[in-house]
Design an enzyme around this catalytic site. Structure first.
Site, PDB file in Angstrom:
ATOM      1  N   ASP A  13       0.841  -1.199   0.000  1.00  0.00           N
ATOM      2  CA  ASP A  13       0.000   0.000   0.000  1.00  0.00           C
ATOM      3  C   ASP A  13       0.877   1.250   0.000  1.00  0.00           C
ATOM      4  O   ASP A  13       1.013   1.922   1.017  1.00  0.00           O
ATOM      5  CB  ASP A  13      -0.944  -0.026   1.218  1.00  0.00           C
ATOM      6  CG  ASP A  13      -1.962  -1.152   1.104  1.00  0.00           C
ATOM      7  OD1 ASP A  13      -2.437  -1.422  -0.020  1.00  0.00           O
ATOM      8  OD2 ASP A  13      -2.280  -1.781   2.128  1.00  0.00           O
ATOM      9  N   LYS A  35       0.678  -8.126  -2.566  1.00  0.00           N
ATOM     10  CA  LYS A  35      -0.635  -7.687  -3.039  1.00  0.00           C
ATOM     11  C   LYS A  35      -0.503  -6.286  -3.639  1.00  0.00           C
ATOM     12  O   LYS A  35       0.004  -5.379  -2.985  1.00  0.00           O
ATOM     13  CB  LYS A  35      -1.647  -7.663  -1.896  1.00  0.00           C
ATOM     14  CG  LYS A  35      -3.032  -7.200  -2.345  1.00  0.00           C
ATOM     15  CD  LYS A  35      -4.055  -7.320  -1.230  1.00  0.00           C
ATOM     16  CE  LYS A  35      -4.114  -6.128  -0.323  1.00  0.00           C
ATOM     17  NZ  LYS A  35      -4.763  -4.935  -0.897  1.00  0.00           N
ATOM     18  N   ASP A  62      -5.208  -7.008  -6.650  1.00  0.00           N
ATOM     19  CA  ASP A  62      -6.429  -6.678  -5.898  1.00  0.00           C
ATOM     20  C   ASP A  62      -7.134  -5.492  -6.559  1.00  0.00           C
ATOM     21  O   ASP A  62      -7.128  -4.384  -6.032  1.00  0.00           O
ATOM     22  CB  ASP A  62      -6.010  -6.355  -4.451  1.00  0.00           C
ATOM     23  CG  ASP A  62      -7.191  -6.043  -3.546  1.00  0.00           C
ATOM     24  OD1 ASP A  62      -8.324  -6.397  -3.897  1.00  0.00           O
ATOM     25  OD2 ASP A  62      -6.959  -5.445  -2.475  1.00  0.00           O
ATOM     26  N   LEU A  63      -7.728  -5.751  -7.717  1.00  0.00           N
ATOM     27  CA  LEU A  63      -8.392  -4.653  -8.445  1.00  0.00           C
ATOM     28  C   LEU A  63      -9.910  -4.737  -8.344  1.00  0.00           C
ATOM     29  O   LEU A  63     -10.615  -3.867  -8.844  1.00  0.00           O
ATOM     30  CB  LEU A  63      -7.928  -4.629  -9.915  1.00  0.00           C
ATOM     31  CG  LEU A  63      -6.428  -4.360 -10.098  1.00  0.00           C
ATOM     32  CD1 LEU A  63      -6.064  -4.307 -11.591  1.00  0.00           C
ATOM     33  CD2 LEU A  63      -5.995  -3.069  -9.412  1.00  0.00           C
ATOM     34  N   LYS A  64     -10.426  -5.773  -7.719  1.00  0.00           N
ATOM     35  CA  LYS A  64     -11.871  -5.888  -7.431  1.00  0.00           C
ATOM     36  C   LYS A  64     -12.728  -5.499  -8.637  1.00  0.00           C
ATOM     37  O   LYS A  64     -13.518  -4.552  -8.572  1.00  0.00           O
ATOM     38  CB  LYS A  64     -12.251  -5.034  -6.223  1.00  0.00           C
ATOM     39  CG  LYS A  64     -11.502  -5.379  -4.951  1.00  0.00           C
ATOM     40  CD  LYS A  64     -12.038  -4.568  -3.777  1.00  0.00           C
ATOM     41  CE  LYS A  64     -11.311  -4.833  -2.483  1.00  0.00           C
ATOM     42  NZ  LYS A  64      -9.926  -4.305  -2.450  1.00  0.00           N
ATOM     43  N   HIS A  66     -15.592  -5.063 -11.281  1.00  0.00           N
ATOM     44  CA  HIS A  66     -17.052  -5.001 -11.158  1.00  0.00           C
ATOM     45  C   HIS A  66     -17.552  -4.217 -12.361  1.00  0.00           C
ATOM     46  O   HIS A  66     -17.437  -2.991 -12.413  1.00  0.00           O
ATOM     47  CB  HIS A  66     -17.428  -4.288  -9.848  1.00  0.00           C
ATOM     48  CG  HIS A  66     -18.891  -4.288  -9.546  1.00  0.00           C
ATOM     49  ND1 HIS A  66     -19.404  -3.821  -8.358  1.00  0.00           N
ATOM     50  CD2 HIS A  66     -19.963  -4.699 -10.266  1.00  0.00           C
ATOM     51  CE1 HIS A  66     -20.717  -3.948  -8.352  1.00  0.00           C
ATOM     52  NE2 HIS A  66     -21.078  -4.471  -9.508  1.00  0.00           N
ATOM     53  N   ASP A  67     -18.092  -4.932 -13.348  1.00  0.00           N
ATOM     54  CA  ASP A  67     -18.519  -4.259 -14.582  1.00  0.00           C
ATOM     55  C   ASP A  67     -19.429  -5.232 -15.317  1.00  0.00           C
ATOM     56  O   ASP A  67     -19.807  -6.268 -14.752  1.00  0.00           O
ATOM     57  CB  ASP A  67     -17.271  -3.887 -15.414  1.00  0.00           C
ATOM     58  CG  ASP A  67     -17.472  -2.637 -16.257  1.00  0.00           C
ATOM     59  OD1 ASP A  67     -18.494  -2.569 -16.983  1.00  0.00           O
ATOM     60  OD2 ASP A  67     -16.613  -1.737 -16.205  1.00  0.00           O
ATOM     61  N   PRO A  69     -20.480  -8.302 -17.723  1.00  0.00           N
ATOM     62  CA  PRO A  69     -19.764  -9.586 -17.791  1.00  0.00           C
ATOM     63  C   PRO A  69     -18.620  -9.603 -18.804  1.00  0.00           C
ATOM     64  O   PRO A  69     -17.512 -10.075 -18.478  1.00  0.00           O
ATOM     65  CB  PRO A  69     -20.877 -10.570 -18.181  1.00  0.00           C
ATOM     66  CG  PRO A  69     -22.112  -9.974 -17.571  1.00  0.00           C
ATOM     67  CD  PRO A  69     -21.952  -8.471 -17.732  1.00  0.00           C
ATOM     68  N   THR A  71     -16.754  -7.200 -20.035  1.00  0.00           N
ATOM     69  CA  THR A  71     -15.616  -6.366 -19.613  1.00  0.00           C
ATOM     70  C   THR A  71     -14.837  -7.042 -18.482  1.00  0.00           C
ATOM     71  O   THR A  71     -13.598  -7.059 -18.487  1.00  0.00           O
ATOM     72  CB  THR A  71     -16.122  -4.976 -19.171  1.00  0.00           C
ATOM     73  OG1 THR A  71     -16.820  -4.408 -20.275  1.00  0.00           O
ATOM     74  CG2 THR A  71     -14.993  -4.063 -18.758  1.00  0.00           C
ATOM     75  N   THR A 121     -15.711  -3.900   3.873  1.00  0.00           N
ATOM     76  CA  THR A 121     -15.790  -3.714   5.338  1.00  0.00           C
ATOM     77  C   THR A 121     -16.083  -2.256   5.695  1.00  0.00           C
ATOM     78  O   THR A 121     -16.413  -1.960   6.844  1.00  0.00           O
ATOM     79  CB  THR A 121     -14.496  -4.179   6.026  1.00  0.00           C
ATOM     80  OG1 THR A 121     -13.397  -3.689   5.276  1.00  0.00           O
ATOM     81  CG2 THR A 121     -14.423  -5.684   6.103  1.00  0.00           C
ATOM     82  N   GLN A 192      -7.424  -1.256  11.946  1.00  0.00           N
ATOM     83  CA  GLN A 192      -8.181  -2.498  11.809  1.00  0.00           C
ATOM     84  C   GLN A 192      -9.056  -2.691  13.044  1.00  0.00           C
ATOM     85  O   GLN A 192      -8.667  -2.306  14.149  1.00  0.00           O
ATOM     86  CB  GLN A 192      -7.240  -3.700  11.635  1.00  0.00           C
ATOM     87  CG  GLN A 192      -6.474  -3.688  10.325  1.00  0.00           C
ATOM     88  CD  GLN A 192      -7.351  -4.021   9.116  1.00  0.00           C
ATOM     89  OE1 GLN A 192      -8.556  -4.213   9.234  1.00  0.00           O
ATOM     90  NE2 GLN A 192      -6.737  -4.070   7.942  1.00  0.00           N
ATOM     91  N   GLY A 212      -0.141  -5.955   5.802  1.00  0.00           N
ATOM     92  CA  GLY A 212       0.517  -4.760   5.290  1.00  0.00           C
ATOM     93  C   GLY A 212       1.481  -4.165   6.287  1.00  0.00           C
ATOM     94  O   GLY A 212       2.634  -4.593   6.414  1.00  0.00           O
ATOM     95  N   ARG A 213       0.983  -3.157   7.044  1.00  0.00           N
ATOM     96  CA  ARG A 213       1.851  -2.332   7.879  1.00  0.00           C
ATOM     97  C   ARG A 213       2.745  -3.087   8.858  1.00  0.00           C
ATOM     98  O   ARG A 213       3.904  -2.659   9.039  1.00  0.00           O
ATOM     99  CB  ARG A 213       0.996  -1.259   8.575  1.00  0.00           C
ATOM    100  CG  ARG A 213       0.551  -0.190   7.580  1.00  0.00           C
ATOM    101  CD  ARG A 213      -0.644   0.589   8.066  1.00  0.00           C
ATOM    102  NE  ARG A 213      -1.852  -0.233   8.057  1.00  0.00           N
ATOM    103  CZ  ARG A 213      -3.060   0.217   8.412  1.00  0.00           C
ATOM    104  NH1 ARG A 213      -3.194   1.464   8.796  1.00  0.00           N
ATOM    105  NH2 ARG A 213      -4.104  -0.577   8.358  1.00  0.00           N
TER     106      ARG A 213
HETATM  107  O1  C5P Z   1      -1.711  -2.659   6.805  1.00  0.00           O
HETATM  108  P1  C5P Z   1      -2.770  -3.721   6.899  1.00  0.00           P
HETATM  109  O2  C5P Z   1      -2.256  -5.069   7.331  1.00  0.00           O
HETATM  110  O3  C5P Z   1      -3.962  -3.263   7.716  1.00  0.00           O
HETATM  111  O4  C5P Z   1      -3.270  -3.904   5.391  1.00  0.00           O
HETATM  112  C1  C5P Z   1      -4.344  -4.721   5.057  1.00  0.00           C
HETATM  113  C2  C5P Z   1      -4.590  -4.733   3.581  1.00  0.00           C
HETATM  114  O5  C5P Z   1      -5.783  -5.499   3.340  1.00  0.00           O
HETATM  115  C3  C5P Z   1      -4.830  -3.366   2.964  1.00  0.00           C
HETATM  116  O6  C5P Z   1      -4.352  -3.423   1.607  1.00  0.00           O
HETATM  117  C4  C5P Z   1      -6.335  -3.244   2.989  1.00  0.00           C
HETATM  118  O7  C5P Z   1      -6.818  -2.385   2.003  1.00  0.00           O
HETATM  119  C5  C5P Z   1      -6.748  -4.683   2.715  1.00  0.00           C
HETATM  120  N1  C5P Z   1      -8.098  -5.025   3.160  1.00  0.00           N
HETATM  121  C6  C5P Z   1      -8.513  -4.897   4.476  1.00  0.00           C
HETATM  122  N2  C5P Z   1      -9.774  -5.227   4.835  1.00  0.00           N
HETATM  123  C7  C5P Z   1     -10.624  -5.703   3.918  1.00  0.00           C
HETATM  124  C8  C5P Z   1     -10.238  -5.857   2.597  1.00  0.00           C
HETATM  125  C9  C5P Z   1      -8.942  -5.510   2.247  1.00  0.00           C
HETATM  126  O8  C5P Z   1      -7.728  -4.484   5.329  1.00  0.00           O
HETATM  127  N3  C5P Z   1     -11.832  -6.063   4.293  1.00  0.00           N
END
Ligand code: C5P
Length: 234
Positions: A13, A35, A62-64, A66-67, A69, A71, A121, A192, A212-213
């Protein structure tokens, strides 16, 4: 595509491609995947993703999508052509869209796993109501997951708290239950809300952990990956 299925995907990220690149340079593709989300992809583009794959990394794109079918099918095909390991689509795109995505990325050892996003979420019951969805949020999540499973998708992105339930929806052997919201023992929770440790998440039914972090902000990201690997069941 490597047969190795990493348990950890490091969420890149970053707004700055160079920062992403220097983090990646510290990671070992034999230990973790990465990711790539919308921000980094929009800055770096497909060739950068192809280069990551070329370095041996399993990439969760992770581009999710949604369009319509057609496309979405073409986009999934384009992702498969890059050699990524996981591609995702919004289950709320509907049955025809999910089926088209599945046809574009058929189950095969060298094809990406095709997984679904149910409800973001960031959405709560009130936000769902504003887009015309009245049923309870957990019921909506379950229905969307079932739709994705019915159309043969390989799994879902979900909280580790939902992993066990999702395993029963995606009844195939070895579904892809990909869980963010993971925090190793003692690391900052950040923004989170419902977290689990890597070990707890895998024991709860997760198959892949998106982290991530706790890794990207560690003084030594490679050591952070190794510490997590040593904490989880093999
Ligand atoms: O830094 P961290 O561990 O919180 O990063 C979590 C990753 O997962 C981020 O890229 C965040 O956008 C993604 N994500 C999330 N919760 C979701 C879906 C995706 O934290 N429900």
């Amino acid at each position: 595509m490597t047969a190795f299925r990493p348990r950890i995907y490091v969420a890149l990220d970053f707004a700055d491609p160079q920062a992403a690149q220097s983090l990646v340079a510290q990671l070992d593709p034999r230990e973790c995947g990465v990711k790539v989300g919308k921000e980094l992809f929009t800055r770096t583009g497909a060739e950068w993703v192809r280069a990551l794959v070329g370095q041996g990394f399993s990439v969760f794109l992770d581009l999710k999508f949604h369009d319509i079918p057609h496309t979405v099918a073409q986009a999934c095909q384009a992702a498969a052509d890059l050699g990524v390991r996981i591609v995702n689509v919004h289950a709320s795109g509907g049955r025809a869209m999910l089926a088209a995505a599945r046809r574009a990325v058929p189950v095969a050892p060298d094809a990406p796993a095709l997984i679904a996003v149910t409800v973001l979420t960031s959405m709560d019951q009130a936000a769902l109501a504003e887009v015309g969805i009245a049923r309870p949020l957990p019921e909506h999540v379950a229905a969307l997951a079932q739709l994705a499973a019915d159309e043969g998708l390989d799994g879902v992105v979900c909280s580790a708290w939902e992993a066990a339930r999702m395993r029963s929806v995606f009844a195939q052997t070895d579904p892809w239950i990909v869980t963010p919201g993971i925090r190793p023992e003692g690391s900052a929770v950040d923004d989170q809300a419902r977290i689990m440790t890597p070990r707890e998440a895998l024991l709860a039914g997760a198959s892949e952990l998106v982290i991530g972090r706790p890794i990207t902000r560690a003084d030594d990201p490679a050591a952070a990956v190794r510490a997590i690997l040593s904490s989880i069941p093999t």
